[in-house]
Each structure stands twice: as C-alpha cells, then as structure tokens.
Write an enzyme that holds these catalytic residues in place. Structure first.
Site, PDB file in Angstrom:
ATOM      1  N   LEU A   1       0.835  -1.203   0.000  1.00  0.00           N
ATOM      2  CA  LEU A   1       0.000   0.000   0.000  1.00  0.00           C
ATOM      3  C   LEU A   1       0.864   1.245   0.000  1.00  0.00           C
ATOM      4  O   LEU A   1       0.773   2.079  -0.885  1.00  0.00           O
ATOM      5  CB  LEU A   1      -0.898   0.011   1.233  1.00  0.00           C
ATOM      6  CG  LEU A   1      -1.976  -1.067   1.280  1.00  0.00           C
ATOM      7  CD1 LEU A   1      -2.672  -1.016   2.619  1.00  0.00           C
ATOM      8  CD2 LEU A   1      -2.970  -0.861   0.152  1.00  0.00           C
TER       9      LEU A   1
ATOM     10  N   ALA B   1       7.637   6.083   6.537  1.00  0.00           N
ATOM     11  CA  ALA B   1       9.004   6.323   6.961  1.00  0.00           C
ATOM     12  C   ALA B   1       9.521   5.135   7.751  1.00  0.00           C
ATOM     13  O   ALA B   1      10.688   4.776   7.685  1.00  0.00           O
ATOM     14  CB  ALA B   1       9.058   7.586   7.807  1.00  0.00           C
ATOM     15  N   GLU B   2       8.641   4.499   8.509  1.00  0.00           N
ATOM     16  CA  GLU B   2       9.039   3.464   9.435  1.00  0.00           C
ATOM     17  C   GLU B   2       8.795   2.081   8.869  1.00  0.00           C
ATOM     18  O   GLU B   2       9.562   1.164   9.104  1.00  0.00           O
ATOM     19  CB  GLU B   2       8.152   3.563  10.688  1.00  0.00           C
ATOM     20  CG  GLU B   2       8.318   4.809  11.452  1.00  0.00           C
ATOM     21  CD  GLU B   2       9.359   4.617  12.504  1.00  0.00           C
ATOM     22  OE1 GLU B   2       9.177   3.718  13.326  1.00  0.00           O
ATOM     23  OE2 GLU B   2      10.347   5.344  12.481  1.00  0.00           O
ATOM     24  N   ALA B   3       7.651   1.954   8.231  1.00  0.00           N
ATOM     25  CA  ALA B   3       7.159   0.615   7.947  1.00  0.00           C
ATOM     26  C   ALA B   3       6.686   0.491   6.514  1.00  0.00           C
ATOM     27  O   ALA B   3       6.352   1.472   5.862  1.00  0.00           O
ATOM     28  CB  ALA B   3       6.003   0.309   8.891  1.00  0.00           C
TER      29      ALA B   3
ATOM     30  N   LYS C   1       1.535  -4.369   8.873  1.00  0.00           N
ATOM     31  CA  LYS C   1       2.501  -3.282   8.998  1.00  0.00           C
ATOM     32  C   LYS C   1       3.827  -3.892   9.418  1.00  0.00           C
ATOM     33  O   LYS C   1       3.968  -4.388  10.530  1.00  0.00           O
ATOM     34  CB  LYS C   1       1.989  -2.292  10.046  1.00  0.00           C
ATOM     35  CG  LYS C   1       2.756  -1.010  10.059  1.00  0.00           C
ATOM     36  CD  LYS C   1       2.078   0.034  10.910  1.00  0.00           C
ATOM     37  CE  LYS C   1       3.001   1.244  11.025  1.00  0.00           C
ATOM     38  NZ  LYS C   1       2.480   2.243  11.922  1.00  0.00           N
TER      39      LYS C   1
ATOM     40  N   ASP D   1       2.707  11.926  15.725  1.00  0.00           N
ATOM     41  CA  ASP D   1       3.022  12.232  14.320  1.00  0.00           C
ATOM     42  C   ASP D   1       1.713  12.554  13.608  1.00  0.00           C
ATOM     43  O   ASP D   1       1.335  11.898  12.644  1.00  0.00           O
ATOM     44  CB  ASP D   1       3.726  11.041  13.663  1.00  0.00           C
ATOM     45  CG  ASP D   1       4.202  11.359  12.249  1.00  0.00           C
ATOM     46  OD1 ASP D   1       4.331  12.555  11.930  1.00  0.00           O
ATOM     47  OD2 ASP D   1       4.436  10.424  11.475  1.00  0.00           O
TER      48      ASP D   1
END
Lengths: 351, 270
Positions: free
Chosen positions: B40, B44-46, B63, B165
C-alpha cells in the site's frame, strides 16, 4: 551577470564571486574562506569572531577579485548574509558589504543564509526538487519547497546538531582545528562499542540537548584517574573509550536525522534528498542517508566541504538569483538579524 | 592572528554521482509470503501491505518494520521493539475507550510486524488535495470535515493518548458503508474520521502534559500549512472544534501559542 558574495554568520568568513549567464550553468570565479578557530575546550566568542572577520575581509575581497580576473565595473551586485547567525560577526560583514556598495556604487542584496545553502546545493548537485536536510553548527532543519517558499517540515526543538557535536568535542577536549565535527568523525571511525544514549524524535522534529547531557555524564566515566570499578564499561565488561563515545553519539544522532528526513520524504512523496550545511560533509551521515534513500528507491545528493561548509559563493549565488528577479536591498534596509526563518523568504526565482 | 596563506578552492567539475537506486526486496518474516500481499505505502518506518485475515474476504493491513540498514543493530532492535509494542498498546486502549482506530489483530515484536483491521477510505490529505483541485468550494462539507477532525483529536487527547506524528496523511475519512459502491465526489467529505499510524504515540493516564497535546496540534498545523497552502485557513476550524471537545482543551490551545513561538529563529515580531 556577476555577483560578489560576503558570508560571515559564524566563525568562517567567505568571499565568493559567481557569474550567471542565461541558459548556462553558473561559473564560480573565486571561492575563498578563512576560519577562526578557538583553542580546545572553548567555543568561538562573537566578539573575537567579529574581530577575525574584520581583519580578513579586505584582503580576501582583494584576492578574490584578483583571482577571478575581473575589474570592479564587472560586478553587478554585492550580496551579503542578512541572517540568521551570530550578531557581531554578521554586523562586521554587513558593514563591509555596505562599504563596498557605497564605494563602488553597486546595489546590495541581503541573503538568508539557509536559502544560500539550499540554492548552492541544488545548483552543484543538479537535484531538482529534493527534500533538504540542512545541518550545521547553528541550524538543523528538514525543508521542502512548496508554493514559492522553502517550508520547514522538521527542525530541532533546542540546540543544533553541530552545536551538540561541538560541545561534546569540548567536553573531551578534542581540537577545534580544522573543525570539531571532523575530529569527532575521525575518532568515531575507531569506535567499536555502541553505548546506548537517549533517542529523541518527535514527529519530524528532534531534540539534542538531552543527548548531549547524557553523553557528557558518560564522558565523566572515562577519566583514567577514577578507581577501576567506577570507570564506564560496556555490558560485556570492557572499558569504554573516547572513540566508543564519539561513535555512539554519531550513530544515535545521525540515525535521528535520517529518520526525520525519511519521514518528511514519505510525507511529501519525494525521492531525492539534498544534504547541506557543515555537518553534511560528514561521511557517515552521507552513507546512512544513502542507505535510507536506496531503500526508498531514491537518491541522496551531497556536496564536499567547499560548498557544505559556509562559503561566500552560496551567498553570491542565491543573492544573484534574487537580484535577477528585480529584488535588491536598499541601503537603509541593509541590516542583519540573528533570527531569520528560512520560510520568510519569498522564492521568486522558482516555479 | 598570524596571517596564513589562503588556499584558493577550484570550481567544481561535476556533481557527485548519487548512489545506486535499485531497491532490495524486503523478505517478510513468516507466516507472511509475498504472494498474498499488496504493497500500500512505504511509510518512513514501515512497509504497509494489504492482505486478508482468517477468511479470504476479510481484508487486513500488515505493517512490517524492516530492520533499517543505516541504524546500528542494537539501536534498531531497541527502537523497533519499543515502537511496535507502544503502538499496539495504544491502539488497544483507543479501541476500548471509543476512539475510532483500526483494531489490532496480531503482533510479533521480534519479527517486527503488526496486523491491523482494514479501513476503507481516503486520507484527509487526499481528500483536501481533491477538494483544492475542485476549486476549494463546498464550504459546508469541508467545514463539517474539519470539525470532525478537531473532535476526533480532542477525544484522543481526552483519554490520555498523544499521537506523536499527527499529519494529514495519518487521518483517514472512512467511506460510509452503504455508499461504498456508488460513490459521489461529495461523499468523501462525509465519512467518520479514523486515526491511523500510532507508531510514535504515547499514553499516560496522569502525566500526559498539555505540552505534548499542544505539540500534536502544532505538528498537525504545520502539516496543513506545508502540504496544502489552500487548506491552511481551515485549520482554525479544526482548533475551534477541538477547543469544545473536552474539559481542558482550552488550556491546550493556550499552550499551543507558546509552542508556536518556540520554533527556532522565529521572527521576534510574531
């Protein structure tokens, strides 16, 4: 068109001469710099730095003009750093700029230091619309361009990253020549053990003062005169060295920078990163940024120390871009300011 | 100061070449295989995938936080574990206390994955972009949406959770279920607000400071300003709805004024 640029917002005085011709890349005619270094364990004070700039500005301008093989009438405008920066050094250089402008009857252009870094980085690397990480002794910002402004997405909540490194270097009495960050980097290359430090990222912002405080406390445990059991050790029981602490500090704070940059890239959907500012010349930071960009299918652009570290060329370049859109600074407005946000500048030269 | 020789620096010949950009394929940990997954987004992280849970007709979100090659492995494990667990715990608490978030279906902090309920809809960012493109009209619909954003954030803060965030990409507008098939343009302004991506969230029953809440709002404010110049004036409607949403919200708004001034090198004039 030819511009003379004067930069002196911190401990470097830079004089640059640049030439712009329509539909051709800019040509750098001269790029001179002289740095004021304080002794180990001390930072540079504004008054001493201003004295240094005053002592060097005339001969640097003369030498730059000689080196560029131009004459005074060839110069179209004089660009100087309006801010942000330290007050006294800024003033001494602004004074020199005003003097030249009156003496030679040239228009003045006051330039935002951060915008200077961004425009120089874009021009040198050819990065078109990157997310910009601006990291230096006085600034830590993640910037992206939108609707004629360089907008700040993330920034430090307290001290700048370069300031954190410089002050840690002072704690360890690491020399300030050529610059503290370089010496910390060289020590870090020999570090083997990772010592855990706080990690402080809030959204796209970061905080460094707590990490500095924690590192300073750990550094006390390095003292060789301490009894054996009080000295700082790793979990495996080995003694922690200065090198290990420099390594751990770099690994932690650069990981934070890469993370906030990555978050900004994900948010604006950009695949390019441009790293500018003095800390941007750190090879480990460039490497980490490269790994992050590669994982996102993007690329990182960085420049070497000639253009990363404060210089006069970037001021001349950004000033000339602005001058070409018909903007100049009147003599009575040619002040300087310690506070000058990147997003205050109207960027009329970009679509 | 002794005069030193000044070394002239030569003009650059060409830009340093960017590093290679071929992306390595992340291999997912078991029990996932790449065959039943659809990427998808890459946050930034996942990496966020769409997959199915238990039945082939129950969509879900996987995720996955891959190890970050740029981070020191010790730091990387510590951050992945702490963030994944914090995210799962906050989501569970939000669900329990009636904040609309995707529910947690499964998690593995060593492997770095989290399985969440699927949310059908668009991000507020996407909705605002679409709205701006259509000429920034539809006053009533957009103001209603902003009000619901303010109320949703207020409810989150009321139960003691900070998002950490809060951007317009992390707010979703759920498609009203009965209209999922025949969708009109204006419908996207109608749905419920779902908060997603709690990767940086924090929770505390007593210690949640107005400061943290105000920083949440400040991040959202800047996300409005930075991504959608046309949407910037709408943020005041988010704030006014937020101000009414819970006891103590006014104090947070007051704190927000301090936080705004604290941005570094902000002009002294305001």
């Amino acid at each position: 068109m030819i511009a003379l640029g004067l930069e002196g917002s911190a401990n470097k005085i830079g004089i640059g001469i640049i030439s712009h011709a329509p539909s051709k890349p800019p040509v750098i005619l001269a790029n001179l710099r002289h740095t004021y270094n304080s002794p180990p364990g001390e930072g540079f004070l504004p008054k001493d730095t201003a004295l240094h700039h005053r002592a060097w500005v005339v001969r640097l301008i003369k030498q730059a003009i000689r080196q560029a093989r131009i004459t005074i009438p060839d110069i179209d405008c004089i660009c100087y750093t309006k801010g942000p920066g330290m007050g006294a050094p800024l003033q001494s250089v602004a004074l020199a700029a005003r003097t030249c402008a009156l003496l030679w009857d040239k228009p003045l252009v006051g330039v935002n230091h951060c915008v200077g870094h961004i425009e120089m980085g874009r021009s040198i690397t050819g990065a078109e619309n990157p997310v910009v990480l601006y990291v230096s002794g006085g600034n830590t910002q993640v910037i992206a361009y939108s609707a004629n402004r360089y907008r700040i997405f993330g920034e430090t909540l307290d001290i700048a990253i370069g300031n954190c490194i410089d002050r840690f270097a002072r704690t360890l009495m690491i020399p300030n020549d050529p610059f503290p960050g370089y010496n910390v980097e060289q020590l870090a290359k020999k570090g083997r053990h990772f010592v855990e430090l706080p990690y402080a990222v809030k959204g796209m912002d970061a905080s460094f003062s707590g990490i500095l405080a924690a590192a300073d406390v750990l550094a006390k445990g390095l003292d060789e005169s301490l009894p054996e059991e009080k000295r700082l050790r790793t979990e495996e029981g080995e003694l922690v060295t200065r090198e290990d602490l420099c390594f751990s500090l770099q690994e932690t704070i650069y990981a934070m920078l890469v993370e906030i940059t990555e978050r900004a890239m994900a948010h604006v959907g950009s695949k390019q990163v441009l790293v500018v500012g003095g800390v941007g010349s750190n090879e480990r930071l460039q490497q980490m940024m490269g790994m992050m960009a590669r994982d996102r299918g993007g690329s990182v652009f960085a420049t070497d120390e000639r253009f990363c570290i404060d210089n006069g060329i970037m001021i001349a370049h950004a000033g000339l871009l602005e001058f070409q859109t018909g903007v100049a600074t009147k003599l009575e407005d040619s002040t300087c300011t310690q506070r000058f946000r990147t997003d205050e500048v109207y960027v009329g030269w970009r679509e | 100061m002794a005069p030193e020789t000044i070394e002239p620096t030569a003009p650059p010949l060409r830009a340093p070449s960017p590093p290679p950009t071929d992306r390595p394929l992340h291999t997912l940990p078991a029990p996932f295989t790449s065959s039943n997954l659809e990427v998808l987004t890459q946050g930034a992280e996942a990496l966020v995938y769409k997959s199915v849970f238990l039945t082939p007709h129950t969509p879900c979100v996987v995720k996955y936080r891959p190890p970050k090659p740029y981070r020191h492995p010790v730091l990387d494990r510590r951050l992945t574990k702490a963030r994944l667990l914090a995210e799962a715990r906050v989501l569970v608490r939000c669900k329990r206390d009636g904040v609309d978030v995707p529910g947690v279906l499964g998690a593995d902090w060593e492997g770095g994955w989290l399985v969440l309920e699927w949310v059908e809809g668009k991000t507020v960012r996407g909705v605002l972009d679409g709205w701006a493109e259509r000429g920034a009209g539809e006053k009533e619909g957009i103001l209603g949406l902003m009000e619901r954003v303010g109320l949703a954030v207020g409810r989150l803060h009321e139960i003691g959770v900070c998002h950490g965030d809060l951007t317009t990409s992390n707010l979703m507008v759920r498609v009203p279920e009965k209209k999922a098939e025949v969708q009109e343009q204006n419908d996207e302004l109608e749905g419920d607000i779902v908060l997603i991506d709690f990767g940086l969230a924090s929770h505390s029953t007593q210690n949640l400071q107005d400061e943290d809440r105000a920083v949440d709002l400040y991040v959202l404010e800047r996300a409005f300003a930075a991504t959608h110049p046309k949407a910037e004036p709408l943020f005041k409607d988010v704030l006014s709805a937020y101000g009414e949403s819970f006891k103590g919200a006014r104090a947070v708004l007051k704190k927000l004024e301090d936080v705004r001034l604290r941005g570094r090198k902000r002009s002294m004039l305001g």
